[in-house]
Design an enzyme around this catalytic site. Sequence first.
Site, PDB file in Angstrom:
ATOM      1  CB  VAL A 275     -42.373   8.562  33.074  1.00 19.25           C
ATOM      2  CG1 VAL A 275     -42.527   9.475  34.908  1.00 19.25           C
ATOM      3  CG2 VAL A 275     -41.748   8.785  32.367  1.00 19.25           C
TER       4      VAL A 275
ATOM      5  N   GLY B 184     -43.030  12.413  32.559  1.00 21.95           N
ATOM      6  CA  GLY B 184     -43.596  11.579  31.149  1.00 21.95           C
ATOM      7  C   GLY B 184     -42.802  12.420  30.042  1.00 21.95           C
ATOM      8  CG  HIS B 185     -45.349  15.763  28.775  1.00 20.94           C
ATOM      9  ND1 HIS B 185     -46.329  16.091  29.429  1.00 20.94           N
ATOM     10  CD2 HIS B 185     -46.646  15.318  27.659  1.00 20.94           C
ATOM     11  CE1 HIS B 185     -47.598  15.266  28.799  1.00 20.94           C
ATOM     12  NE2 HIS B 185     -47.591  15.622  27.887  1.00 20.94           N
TER      13      HIS B 185
ATOM     14  N   GLY C 298     -49.230  20.323  26.014  1.00 20.79           N
ATOM     15  CA  GLY C 298     -48.894  21.381  26.634  1.00 20.79           C
ATOM     16  C   GLY C 298     -48.819  20.761  28.477  1.00 20.79           C
TER      17      GLY C 298
ATOM     18  CG  HIS D 218     -46.632  15.670  32.793  1.00 26.24           C
ATOM     19  ND1 HIS D 218     -45.980  14.355  32.154  1.00 26.24           N
ATOM     20  CD2 HIS D 218     -47.991  15.389  32.605  1.00 26.24           C
ATOM     21  CE1 HIS D 218     -46.999  13.435  31.469  1.00 26.24           C
ATOM     22  NE2 HIS D 218     -47.975  14.209  31.520  1.00 26.24           N
TER      23      HIS D 218
ATOM     24  CE  LYS E 188     -51.453   8.857  30.870  1.00 24.38           C
ATOM     25  NZ  LYS E 188     -53.019  10.085  31.051  1.00 24.38           N
ATOM     26  CG  ASP E 189     -53.202   8.969  26.255  1.00 21.54           C
ATOM     27  OD1 ASP E 189     -54.235   9.204  28.006  1.00 21.54           O
ATOM     28  OD2 ASP E 189     -52.507  10.107  26.475  1.00 21.54           O
TER      29      ASP E 189
ATOM     30  N   GLY F 196     -46.877   8.554  24.766  1.00 23.21           N
ATOM     31  CA  GLY F 196     -46.540   7.367  25.961  1.00 23.21           C
ATOM     32  C   GLY F 196     -47.528   6.480  25.676  1.00 23.21           C
TER      33      GLY F 196
ATOM     34  CD  GLN G  17     -57.521  15.237  21.902  1.00 26.13           C
ATOM     35  OE1 GLN G  17     -56.495  16.117  20.503  1.00 26.13           O
ATOM     36  NE2 GLN G  17     -56.639  14.903  22.630  1.00 26.13           N
TER      37      GLN G  17
HETATM   38  O1  PAF Z   1     -51.991  12.570  23.778  1.00 27.09           O
HETATM   39  C1  PAF Z   1     -52.031  13.485  23.701  1.00 27.09           C
HETATM   40  O2  PAF Z   1     -51.651  15.067  24.566  1.00 27.09           O
HETATM   41  C2  PAF Z   1     -53.136  14.314  22.543  1.00 27.09           C
HETATM   42  O3  PAF Z   1     -54.435  13.362  22.748  1.00 27.09           O
HETATM   43  C3  PAF Z   1     -52.333  14.290  21.487  1.00 27.09           C
HETATM   44  C4  PAF Z   1     -51.333  13.441  21.073  1.00 27.09           C
HETATM   45  C5  PAF Z   1     -51.058  15.293  21.170  1.00 27.09           C
HETATM   46  C6  PAF Z   1     -53.257  14.695  19.977  1.00 27.09           C
HETATM   47  O4  PAF Z   1     -54.062  16.062  20.379  1.00 27.09           O
END
Ligand code: PAF
Length: 282
Positions: free
Chosen positions: A177, A37-38, A32, A35, A150-151, A148, A62
């Site tokens: 982005v 990028g999403h 959520g 932005h 980015k991660d 993305g 996480q």
């Molecule tokens: O990149 C993220 O936003 C989160 O790590 C994901 C992949 C949605 C898992 O919770």
Amino acid sequence: MTRVVESVAELAALRSVWLAQGLRVGFVPTMGALHAGHASLVRRARAENDICVVSVYVNPLQFGPREDLARYPRDLAGDVKLCESVGADVLFAPRDDEMYPAGFQTVVDQLHLPRLLEGKARPTHFRGVLTVVLKLFNLVRAHRAYFGQKDYQQTVVLRRMALDLHVGTEVLVLPTVREEDGLALSSRNRYLSVKERKDALCLSQALVAGEALIRSGERRGSAVTHVMRARIERVKKAAIDYVACVDPETLRPLKQVGATSVLLVAVRLGKTRLIDNSLVML
Ligand code: PAF
């Protein structure tokens, strides 16, 4: 119109209809605070599939005990708006008790990748990511899922999981982005003060400096990370977690840079931890 779905049962009912109709489903998992990028991921999922599902779930598994779970930005109304503007069909926003019902105890982990880079500062992070993403993959049963770059480490870990566990969802990775000045878009950028927002440019500038050095002929990984580190250290308040030049698949440090390498940085600015990376292909 984007349909907001909160229950696993409702999602399962929709998915049965899509499967029966032979529709191809594209999936964008998110936490959520969406932005641009999403939005780029959703647009691509929209363009390549018949149905586009976005999930919004701030996954407690996480986050480490001293991380930002409680203050992580939540803006479901804004997320619905963005999803509508880019044509997502469904926004799946499950509650914690749907994702982790009482008695939950099964987790997904990997042997090596989650211990490197991010894993040093966040030892249980990827176990949480792997677990929630596999659960979401099982619920949505998408043909393709979009993440993305980015991660970067997350994309490597998830691709490996999809391969190792014969997951039927294809994992696709789209470019980061950025703001005009180079800052990678991140939901965590909203934590930054005006001064920190300026300082945050040291991440992308370090990556640019590292890549320029490689392109000028430098092949020693240590020389590349030295230059990147020096760029970040110009910012007094920037605390480096890591600066790395690694193999794109194993994520092991490169003594000698080859045809493809990834430069990664993780930096703390005040209470905010930012990451960024650059894939260098010669
Ligand atoms: O990149 C993220 O936003 C989160 O790590 C994901 C992949 C949605 C898992 O919770």
